[in-house]
Design a protein around this motif. Sequence first.
Motif, PDB file in Angstrom:
ATOM      1  N   TRP A  97      36.014  91.776 100.753  1.00  0.00           N
ATOM      2  CA  TRP A  97      36.089  91.078 102.034  1.00  0.00           C
ATOM      3  C   TRP A  97      37.421  90.340 102.140  1.00  0.00           C
ATOM      4  O   TRP A  97      37.951  89.857 101.141  1.00  0.00           O
ATOM      5  CB  TRP A  97      34.944  90.081 102.178  1.00  0.00           C
ATOM      6  CG  TRP A  97      33.601  90.722 102.340  1.00  0.00           C
ATOM      7  CD1 TRP A  97      32.652  90.887 101.375  1.00  0.00           C
ATOM      8  CD2 TRP A  97      33.065  91.289 103.533  1.00  0.00           C
ATOM      9  NE1 TRP A  97      31.556  91.530 101.890  1.00  0.00           N
ATOM     10  CE2 TRP A  97      31.778  91.785 103.224  1.00  0.00           C
ATOM     11  CE3 TRP A  97      33.540  91.428 104.836  1.00  0.00           C
ATOM     12  CZ2 TRP A  97      30.966  92.406 104.167  1.00  0.00           C
ATOM     13  CZ3 TRP A  97      32.730  92.046 105.780  1.00  0.00           C
ATOM     14  CH2 TRP A  97      31.459  92.525 105.447  1.00  0.00           C
ATOM     15  N   LEU A  98      37.929  90.241 103.356  1.00  0.00           N
ATOM     16  CA  LEU A  98      39.184  89.520 103.565  1.00  0.00           C
ATOM     17  C   LEU A  98      39.003  88.038 103.263  1.00  0.00           C
ATOM     18  O   LEU A  98      39.897  87.387 102.715  1.00  0.00           O
ATOM     19  CB  LEU A  98      39.665  89.711 105.010  1.00  0.00           C
ATOM     20  CG  LEU A  98      41.039  89.153 105.351  1.00  0.00           C
ATOM     21  CD1 LEU A  98      42.116  89.875 104.550  1.00  0.00           C
ATOM     22  CD2 LEU A  98      41.317  89.292 106.846  1.00  0.00           C
ATOM     23  N   VAL A  99      37.834  87.495 103.627  1.00  0.00           N
ATOM     24  CA  VAL A  99      37.509  86.093 103.356  1.00  0.00           C
ATOM     25  C   VAL A  99      36.284  86.058 102.457  1.00  0.00           C
ATOM     26  O   VAL A  99      35.244  86.625 102.794  1.00  0.00           O
ATOM     27  CB  VAL A  99      37.227  85.319 104.664  1.00  0.00           C
ATOM     28  CG1 VAL A  99      36.866  83.872 104.352  1.00  0.00           C
ATOM     29  CG2 VAL A  99      38.426  85.385 105.599  1.00  0.00           C
ATOM     30  N   HIS A 155      31.236  90.914  96.638  1.00  0.00           N
ATOM     31  CA  HIS A 155      30.009  90.253  97.067  1.00  0.00           C
ATOM     32  C   HIS A 155      29.492  90.812  98.392  1.00  0.00           C
ATOM     33  O   HIS A 155      30.265  91.277  99.234  1.00  0.00           O
ATOM     34  CB  HIS A 155      30.235  88.748  97.224  1.00  0.00           C
ATOM     35  CG  HIS A 155      30.586  88.063  95.941  1.00  0.00           C
ATOM     36  ND1 HIS A 155      29.857  88.229  94.789  1.00  0.00           N
ATOM     37  CD2 HIS A 155      31.595  87.209  95.628  1.00  0.00           C
ATOM     38  CE1 HIS A 155      30.391  87.506  93.817  1.00  0.00           C
ATOM     39  NE2 HIS A 155      31.456  86.887  94.299  1.00  0.00           N
ATOM     40  N   GLY A 156      28.167  90.719  98.560  1.00  0.00           N
ATOM     41  CA  GLY A 156      27.569  91.019  99.847  1.00  0.00           C
ATOM     42  C   GLY A 156      27.737  89.837 100.787  1.00  0.00           C
ATOM     43  O   GLY A 156      28.428  88.862 100.480  1.00  0.00           O
ATOM     44  N   GLY A 184      23.303  90.715 103.289  1.00  0.00           N
ATOM     45  CA  GLY A 184      22.955  91.819 102.404  1.00  0.00           C
ATOM     46  C   GLY A 184      24.189  92.576 101.965  1.00  0.00           C
ATOM     47  O   GLY A 184      25.321  92.091 102.071  1.00  0.00           O
ATOM     48  N   ASP A 185      23.956  93.780 101.459  1.00  0.00           N
ATOM     49  CA  ASP A 185      25.042  94.593 100.911  1.00  0.00           C
ATOM     50  C   ASP A 185      25.654  95.504 101.972  1.00  0.00           C
ATOM     51  O   ASP A 185      24.950  96.061 102.818  1.00  0.00           O
ATOM     52  CB  ASP A 185      24.523  95.445  99.749  1.00  0.00           C
ATOM     53  CG  ASP A 185      24.208  94.600  98.524  1.00  0.00           C
ATOM     54  OD1 ASP A 185      25.066  93.790  98.140  1.00  0.00           O
ATOM     55  OD2 ASP A 185      23.104  94.750  97.961  1.00  0.00           O
ATOM     56  N   TYR A 186      26.968  95.652 101.882  1.00  0.00           N
ATOM     57  CA  TYR A 186      27.733  96.503 102.796  1.00  0.00           C
ATOM     58  C   TYR A 186      28.513  97.537 101.986  1.00  0.00           C
ATOM     59  O   TYR A 186      28.869  97.294 100.831  1.00  0.00           O
ATOM     60  CB  TYR A 186      28.715  95.673 103.624  1.00  0.00           C
ATOM     61  CG  TYR A 186      28.071  94.871 104.730  1.00  0.00           C
ATOM     62  CD1 TYR A 186      28.273  95.200 106.070  1.00  0.00           C
ATOM     63  CD2 TYR A 186      27.260  93.778 104.451  1.00  0.00           C
ATOM     64  CE1 TYR A 186      27.693  94.464 107.094  1.00  0.00           C
ATOM     65  CE2 TYR A 186      26.670  93.036 105.465  1.00  0.00           C
ATOM     66  CZ  TYR A 186      26.892  93.384 106.784  1.00  0.00           C
ATOM     67  OH  TYR A 186      26.306  92.649 107.792  1.00  0.00           O
ATOM     68  N   ARG A 187      28.790  98.669 102.640  1.00  0.00           N
ATOM     69  CA  ARG A 187      29.618  99.708 102.021  1.00  0.00           C
ATOM     70  C   ARG A 187      30.843  99.956 102.892  1.00  0.00           C
ATOM     71  O   ARG A 187      30.737 100.022 104.118  1.00  0.00           O
ATOM     72  CB  ARG A 187      28.835 101.023 101.855  1.00  0.00           C
ATOM     73  CG  ARG A 187      27.631 100.906 100.964  1.00  0.00           C
ATOM     74  CD  ARG A 187      27.135 102.275 100.491  1.00  0.00           C
ATOM     75  NE  ARG A 187      26.863 103.204 101.572  1.00  0.00           N
ATOM     76  CZ  ARG A 187      25.704 103.267 102.223  1.00  0.00           C
ATOM     77  NH1 ARG A 187      24.728 102.430 101.921  1.00  0.00           N
ATOM     78  NH2 ARG A 187      25.520 104.159 103.179  1.00  0.00           N
ATOM     79  N   GLU A 208      35.278 103.110 107.457  1.00  0.00           N
ATOM     80  CA  GLU A 208      33.939 103.063 108.038  1.00  0.00           C
ATOM     81  C   GLU A 208      33.121 102.011 107.302  1.00  0.00           C
ATOM     82  O   GLU A 208      33.158 101.928 106.075  1.00  0.00           O
ATOM     83  CB  GLU A 208      33.260 104.425 107.940  1.00  0.00           C
ATOM     84  CG  GLU A 208      31.907 104.482 108.633  1.00  0.00           C
ATOM     85  CD  GLU A 208      31.280 105.864 108.551  1.00  0.00           C
ATOM     86  OE1 GLU A 208      30.944 106.436 109.602  1.00  0.00           O
ATOM     87  OE2 GLU A 208      31.128 106.370 107.426  1.00  0.00           O
ATOM     88  N   VAL A 209      32.386 101.208 108.074  1.00  0.00           N
ATOM     89  CA  VAL A 209      31.511 100.185 107.508  1.00  0.00           C
ATOM     90  C   VAL A 209      30.074 100.683 107.611  1.00  0.00           C
ATOM     91  O   VAL A 209      29.653 101.170 108.668  1.00  0.00           O
ATOM     92  CB  VAL A 209      31.661  98.843 108.245  1.00  0.00           C
ATOM     93  CG1 VAL A 209      30.763  97.785 107.615  1.00  0.00           C
ATOM     94  CG2 VAL A 209      33.109  98.389 108.225  1.00  0.00           C
ATOM     95  N   VAL A 210      29.322 100.552 106.524  1.00  0.00           N
ATOM     96  CA  VAL A 210      27.942 101.036 106.493  1.00  0.00           C
ATOM     97  C   VAL A 210      27.030  99.892 106.079  1.00  0.00           C
ATOM     98  O   VAL A 210      27.291  99.194 105.088  1.00  0.00           O
ATOM     99  CB  VAL A 210      27.777 102.213 105.509  1.00  0.00           C
ATOM    100  CG1 VAL A 210      26.344 102.737 105.549  1.00  0.00           C
ATOM    101  CG2 VAL A 210      28.768 103.323 105.827  1.00  0.00           C
ATOM    102  N   PHE A 211      25.957  99.696 106.863  1.00  0.00           N
ATOM    103  CA  PHE A 211      24.927  98.717 106.503  1.00  0.00           C
ATOM    104  C   PHE A 211      23.580  99.391 106.724  1.00  0.00           C
ATOM    105  O   PHE A 211      23.212  99.706 107.856  1.00  0.00           O
ATOM    106  CB  PHE A 211      25.034  97.456 107.358  1.00  0.00           C
ATOM    107  CG  PHE A 211      23.988  96.421 107.021  1.00  0.00           C
ATOM    108  CD1 PHE A 211      24.198  95.507 106.002  1.00  0.00           C
ATOM    109  CD2 PHE A 211      22.782  96.384 107.709  1.00  0.00           C
ATOM    110  CE1 PHE A 211      23.236  94.567 105.680  1.00  0.00           C
ATOM    111  CE2 PHE A 211      21.809  95.448 107.396  1.00  0.00           C
ATOM    112  CZ  PHE A 211      22.034  94.533 106.372  1.00  0.00           C
ATOM    113  N   GLY A 212      22.850  99.601 105.638  1.00  0.00           N
ATOM    114  CA  GLY A 212      21.585 100.322 105.763  1.00  0.00           C
ATOM    115  C   GLY A 212      21.844 101.714 106.314  1.00  0.00           C
ATOM    116  O   GLY A 212      22.638 102.477 105.782  1.00  0.00           O
TER     117      GLY A 212
END
Length: 225
Positions: free
Chosen positions: A43-45, A138-139, A111-114, A79-83
């Motif tokens: 993550w950027l932040v 981290h998520g 939660g967790d991101y890809r 691409e960002v993936v959540f669930g």
Amino acid sequence: MSRMLRMLAATWLLVTVVLVAPPSVALAHERRDVGQYTFVVGWLVEPAFTGEKNGISLRITDRDTGQPVEGLEDMVSAEVVFGGQRRNVDLRAVFRDPGHYTADLVPTRDGDYRFQFIGTVGGSEVNETFDSADGGFHGVELIDAIQFPVAAAANAPAQAASQTADQRVAAAEQAVAANQTLAIVGIAVGVLGVLLGGLALVARGRRERAAEQGGAPRIAEEPRG
């Protein structure tokens, strides 16, 4: 003297640990060698919270020289993936930070991101996925934990109740206005009916008088001698 030596040894050990610690631990980013290049992703932040503007952080360097690789914002897609949800985002170069790329994102769920990157780097095809569930970065955490004095989630029922009350008041005011409009229309229709009835009676009276005058027998005049 021995105490001073122990302090110096402890300080040197701490510095050594910091210097040799993997960047994925120190920066909460995942570091991975991809062919001739090294990807560092997170993550950027950090830490990332729900509802807060954030973004992907992608840093690419040459493995041999350690030099940043620039000009990839149009060569690599993200691409960002959540669930089961996916979203393409546009990478852009970070100002005055060569080899560093980001894409704006406001995570709305904890939660967790890809993060998946597909494209070409230095003539080589890449298709890499970084998942926070693997522990490399981290998520997303709920922002409630740092909100003060009242967490937005805890305050939501009160806000919803207030909005419902306002909606009820607005609906009641609209109903009153509608009833008033109907009453005015009813009065106007009644007055119009009375006027039309009066005009009809006047017209009928005139017709009857005209008929009586037109049907009366005329008296013949006697001839003059």
